[in-house]
Design a protein around this motif. Structure first.
Motif, short mmCIF file in Angstrom:
data_model
loop_
_atom_site.label_atom_id
_atom_site.label_comp_id
_atom_site.label_asym_id
_atom_site.label_seq_id
_atom_site.Cartn_x
_atom_site.Cartn_y
_atom_site.Cartn_z
N ALA A 167 33.55 78.92 23.94
CA ALA A 167 34.89 78.81 24.51
C ALA A 167 35.43 77.41 24.27
O ALA A 167 34.75 76.42 24.57
N ARG A 168 36.63 77.33 23.70
CA ARG A 168 37.27 76.04 23.44
C ARG A 168 38.72 76.06 23.91
O ARG A 168 39.39 77.08 23.84
N VAL A 169 39.16 74.89 24.37
CA VAL A 169 40.52 74.76 24.87
C VAL A 169 41.51 74.94 23.72
O VAL A 169 41.38 74.31 22.67
N GLU A 170 42.46 75.82 23.92
CA GLU A 170 43.53 76.02 22.94
C GLU A 170 44.74 75.16 23.28
O GLU A 170 45.31 74.48 22.43
N SER A 171 45.15 75.16 24.55
CA SER A 171 46.30 74.35 24.96
C SER A 171 46.31 74.20 26.48
O SER A 171 45.71 75.01 27.20
N VAL A 172 46.98 73.15 26.95
CA VAL A 172 47.18 72.92 28.37
C VAL A 172 48.67 72.68 28.58
O VAL A 172 49.25 71.78 27.97
N THR A 173 49.29 73.49 29.43
CA THR A 173 50.73 73.39 29.64
C THR A 173 51.02 73.31 31.13
O THR A 173 50.55 74.15 31.91
N ARG A 174 51.79 72.30 31.52
CA ARG A 174 52.16 72.19 32.93
C ARG A 174 53.36 73.09 33.19
O ARG A 174 54.39 73.00 32.55
N LEU A 175 53.20 74.00 34.20
CA LEU A 175 54.26 74.94 34.54
C LEU A 175 55.12 74.45 35.70
O LEU A 175 56.33 74.65 35.71
N ARG A 185 40.26 79.70 23.92
CA ARG A 185 39.89 80.67 22.89
C ARG A 185 38.45 81.10 23.14
O ARG A 185 37.51 80.32 22.96
N ALA A 186 38.26 82.34 23.56
CA ALA A 186 36.95 82.90 23.87
C ALA A 186 37.00 84.39 23.51
O ALA A 186 37.28 85.23 24.36
N PRO A 187 36.76 84.72 22.22
CA PRO A 187 36.99 86.09 21.74
C PRO A 187 36.28 87.19 22.52
O PRO A 187 36.89 88.20 22.86
N PRO A 254 42.88 69.94 23.64
CA PRO A 254 42.72 71.04 22.68
C PRO A 254 41.49 70.82 21.80
O PRO A 254 41.24 69.72 21.33
N GLY A 255 40.72 71.89 21.63
CA GLY A 255 39.49 71.81 20.84
C GLY A 255 38.26 71.48 21.65
O GLY A 255 37.13 71.62 21.16
N GLU A 256 38.44 71.02 22.90
CA GLU A 256 37.30 70.64 23.72
C GLU A 256 36.54 71.89 24.18
O GLU A 256 37.13 72.86 24.65
N PRO A 257 35.19 71.88 24.06
CA PRO A 257 34.42 73.02 24.54
C PRO A 257 34.37 73.04 26.06
O PRO A 257 34.33 71.99 26.71
#
Length: 490
Positions: A167-175, A185-187, A254-257
């Motif tokens: 599992a790797r971070v795809e994005s972080v968005t503040r809502l 991303r964790a298929p 992003p990309g961090e496991p």
């Protein structure tokens, strides 16, 4: 020779002593109650579970393993055939039966530790079970043990498995100022997810920053899956910042496991049409509607969501939430509105029960879904909101809920392992609705949505408050570190 009977608490509800019954063995080694009580002063009482073998898998996926007397039947492998063996009287017996009954296509399923009737209940025995079972597994493989594989095939297999499971971070968005959307991303996790399930999220210690001797590692966080995309393997999690660990999620790159365990928990019950579902909740409720609303509507059910927020600025993913429901009643501390009208602050105070009665009586305009038509209610929010709705059904809402809808509540007990019956951090008492007496304790991570009238809300309040001081101190320490090092709030 002591059998715990009760925990004695002081005027503040804090434990002050353990009351136990004195037991003595008879001539045959059987322990009997002497009638004597022993009181032991105690400021904290730690309880270890594991008194029964864990058969959670068979409970959820029936028909895989044979059971006897509440545990998996023990088998050994004899010349490639599984044969049942009696349960060994103690853990040092040589033939303890390391295999379950599963033998489809020549495959074997071993079981260890707390799942095994011989080794359950002790960490030492659990470790020993691995040591004792390993040779049995090797022996069952027979001549295949000495076969050598193709190194290139192994690397391809390893790369493929890592792609599916890592599992790797795809994005972080503040809502909103207090809500972050984390895409991971964790298929395999995305492929297995069912509406209503959740995940356990944690960053890795080796990846987390060290600030003034403090490792910025999160505790395990239970995260509801807002939505998944099996095609891309993306899992979207909505993180509500209510403590130090959840605040650190916004700092992931992003990309961090990350460690993403799951999906876990019980998937939502989706009726096969004809039901009118009323969801009531705040930010967690909004995530739940995103997760299950679409599935409910696809089966021919109707969905009404009552969203409770402090202000309109706290609302997130509004378009997606409104797409997942047939109708939405937006409630803020200062106003109400009905979909498709966007929530907006007004000068009229609108607590949730008052807003719902105004909605039901037509004061807010045309009613898209009548409360009289509601057949099921699901409350997803704080323990205070759950209590409010429980009492409101017999009060302000009673004239409108004429169908006597079945009411469920998502019980947000403290969680740690999320592995269903292992760590016991999520234990929650249920009670008899008629007598009010406690009936049984259940694991919240394996039964998130419980009948509202069965939930012991007083016990839930106590469970949620037990770590409150530590949580406040940790949150303030994080503020101090950020301020001292001029770290902007992420």
């Amino acid at each position: 020779g002591l059998d715990p009977k009760a925990a004695r608490v002081d005027a503040d509800g804090q434990v002050e002593a353990l009351v136990a019954k004195r037991l003595r063995p008879d001539d045959h080694g059987k322990w009997n109650d002497t009638g004597e009580e022993v009181t032991i002063p105690a400021r904290a009482i730690l309880v270890a579970t594991g008194a029964r073998p864990n058969v959670a898998y068979e409970f959820e996926y029936k028909g895989h393993f044979h059971k006897e007397r509440g545990h998996y039947q023990t088998h050994h492998d004899v010349n490639g055939r599984l044969e049942p063996v009696p349960v060994a009287p103690h853990c040092k017996i040589g033939d303890f039966g390391p295999f379950t009954s599963y033998g489809a296509h020549g495959h074997r399923v071993s079981f260890l530790g707390d799942t095994h009737p011989v080794f359950h209940g002790s960490v030492v025995k659990a470790i020993a079970s691995g040591l004792r079972t390993y040779p049995k597994i090797v022996a069952s493989l027979g001549s295949r043990v000495n076969q050598k594989g193709d190194i290139r095939e192994y690397h391809q297999f390893r790369t493929h498995i890592e792609e599916l499971l890592a599992a790797r971070v795809e994005s972080v968005t503040r809502l909103t100022p207090s809500v972050v959307e984390l895409k991971v991303r964790a298929p395999m996790a995305a492929k297995r997810f069912k509406a209503g399930q959740f995940f356990r999220l944690q960053n890795f210690e080796t990846q987390s920053a060290l600030v003034d001797g403090t490792r910025l590692q999160t505790e395990a966080l239970a995260m509801t899956g807002a939505r998944v995309d099996p095609a891309t393997g993306i899992v979207s999690l909505v993180v509500i910042e209510r403590g130090a660990s959840s605040r650190l999620v916004a700092a992931l790159q992003p990309g961090e496991p990350v460690a993403l365990m799951g999906p876990t928990g019980v998937r939502a019950s989706i009726p096969n049409g004809g039901e009118t579902m009323l969801f009531i909740g705040g930010r967690h409720g909004a995530v739940h509607v995103q997760s299950t609303g679409k599935a409910l509507r696809e089966k021919g059910n109707r969905v009404l969501f009552v969203g409770c927020f402090d202000t309109a600025q706290d609302v997130f993913n509004q378009d997606e939430i409104e797409e997942a429901a047939d109708a939405v009643l937006w409630v803020t501390a200062s106003g109400t509105s009905i979909k498709p009208r966007r929530p907006q602050d007004r000068s009229v105070t609108a607590p949730v029960l008052k807003a719902m009665t105004r909605y039901a009586s037509g004061e807010l305009g045309e009613v898209p879904i009548r409360l009289e038509d509601v057949t099921r209610i699901h409350v997803v929010g704080s323990n205070r909101l759950v209590r409010l709705i429980r009492d409101g059904r017999a009060g302000e809402l009673a004239p409108f809920l004429t169908n006597k809808p079945r009411t469920m509540a998502s019980i947000s007990t403290p969680m740690q392992c999320c592995l269903k019956g292992v760590c016991s951090q999520c234990l929650q008492w249920q009670r008899d609705p008629a007598t009010g007496k406690r009936t049984k304790a259940v694991f919240g991570c394996s039964w998130q949505d419980q009948p509202l009238d069965n939930v012991d809300l007083d016990n839930l309040d106590e469970r949620l408050s037990q770590n409150r001081v530590q949580e406040h101190l940790t949150d303030q320490w994080l503020d101090f570190l950020f301020l001292r090092h001029n770290v902007a709030r992420v």
